[in-house]
Design an enzyme around this catalytic site. Structure first.
Site, PDB file in Angstrom:
ATOM      1  CG  HIS A   1     133.714 -47.015   7.678  1.00  0.00           C
ATOM      2  ND1 HIS A   1     134.947 -47.251   7.073  1.00  0.00           N
ATOM      3  CD2 HIS A   1     133.903 -46.849   8.933  1.00  0.00           C
ATOM      4  CE1 HIS A   1     135.653 -47.715   8.205  1.00  0.00           C
ATOM      5  NE2 HIS A   1     135.146 -47.425   9.241  1.00  0.00           N
TER       6      HIS A   1
ATOM      7  CB  SER B   1     138.297 -54.429   9.114  1.00  0.00           C
ATOM      8  OG  SER B   1     139.244 -53.915  10.212  1.00  0.00           O
TER       9      SER B   1
END
Length: 253
Positions: free
Chosen positions: A8, A156
């Site tokens: 991210h 993830s």
């Protein structure tokens, strides 16, 4: 959807390089979870996420409540029909309708010039590109390469669910895809895809207790399965670890 990791943060840092203002949406979207999926248990840490976003140079963290995004009586959705059918859409039939709808709403609320999405969710990226083109959203969609752990596991938020043994087994999907990639790139001829996929499934079965949800080699634009490796190809797969943690990965061939 939060619980930010280096994948991210890579998107945020790239946005910081190309834009005057960076907005990050943090919204665990109930519309993209199916029955029995992990909506209630999905990892959350808003305080930590806010600090990480600030450190990455984000100007605004947009964190609406579900009741704000979906008012009472909400009944409109966006469906990208064909691209949503296979791969992850096969066993999650409403997932990409939920994704397309919330991304369309976010684009209308924020009105960004560009939006960056990770290639780990390659089908999602492809669906959003098609939605933007078909519905004339004035947004440039940018795909960002997958960010991986040192052993190859795609980063993830769901990796947080893994215990020590499960974390060890989780790399099996990456290793299977990489095996196929190396075989294709080292071949002087066009290869049929079925034997490649059988070899990958066998590798996963022999090196882990994971179950294969799907493995496929597709055209990266249409996501239709390919019979051979002529032209652009992408291999993608999903596995379940101990029938409770679902992980996905993909790579270009």
């Amino acid at each position: 959807m939060g619980y930010f990791h280096d994948g991210h943060l890579a998107l945020m840092k790239h946005a910081r390089q190309i834009a005057d203002r960076v907005v990050v949406s943090l919204f665990i979207n109930p519309a993209q979870f199916g029955p029995g999926e992990d909506l209630d248990s999905y990892p959350r840490d808003l305080e930590s996420d806010g600090q990480k976003a600030e450190d990455a140079g984000v100007d605004l963290l947009f964190t609406p409540e579900a009741t704000e995004m979906y008012h009472q009586g909400h009944e409109t959705s966006i469906q990208v029909a064909e691209l949503s059918q296979g791969m992850c859409g096969r066993d999650r039939p409403q997932h990409f309708t939920g994704v397309a709808t919330v991304v369309g709403k976010l684009f209308n609320i924020i009105e960004p010039d560009s939006a960056i999405f990770g290639e780990k969710d390659f089908q999602q990226l492809t669906v959003i590109k098609r939605m933007v083109r078909d519905l004339n959203f004035p947004v440039k969609i940018i795909g960002h390469e997958i960010v991986r752990e040192d052993d190859g596991l795609a980063m993830s938020s769901r990796n947080a669910y893994l215990d020590v043994q499960e974390r060890r087994e989780a790399t099996v999907l990456f290793r299977a895809l990489e095996m196929v990639q190396k075989q294709v790139r080292s071949s002087a001829t066009i290869l049929e895809t079925k034997p490649l996929l059988r070899a990958a499934e066998t590798f996963i079965a022999e090196n882990s207790s994971c179950s294969v949800e799907y493995l496929t080699i597709v055209d990266p634009l249409t996501l239709k399965p390919k019979a051979n490796t002529d032209g652009a190809c992408r291999i993608a797969g999903a596995i379940k670890i101990n029938n409770r943690i679902r992980l996905i990965d993909n790579m270009a061939l």
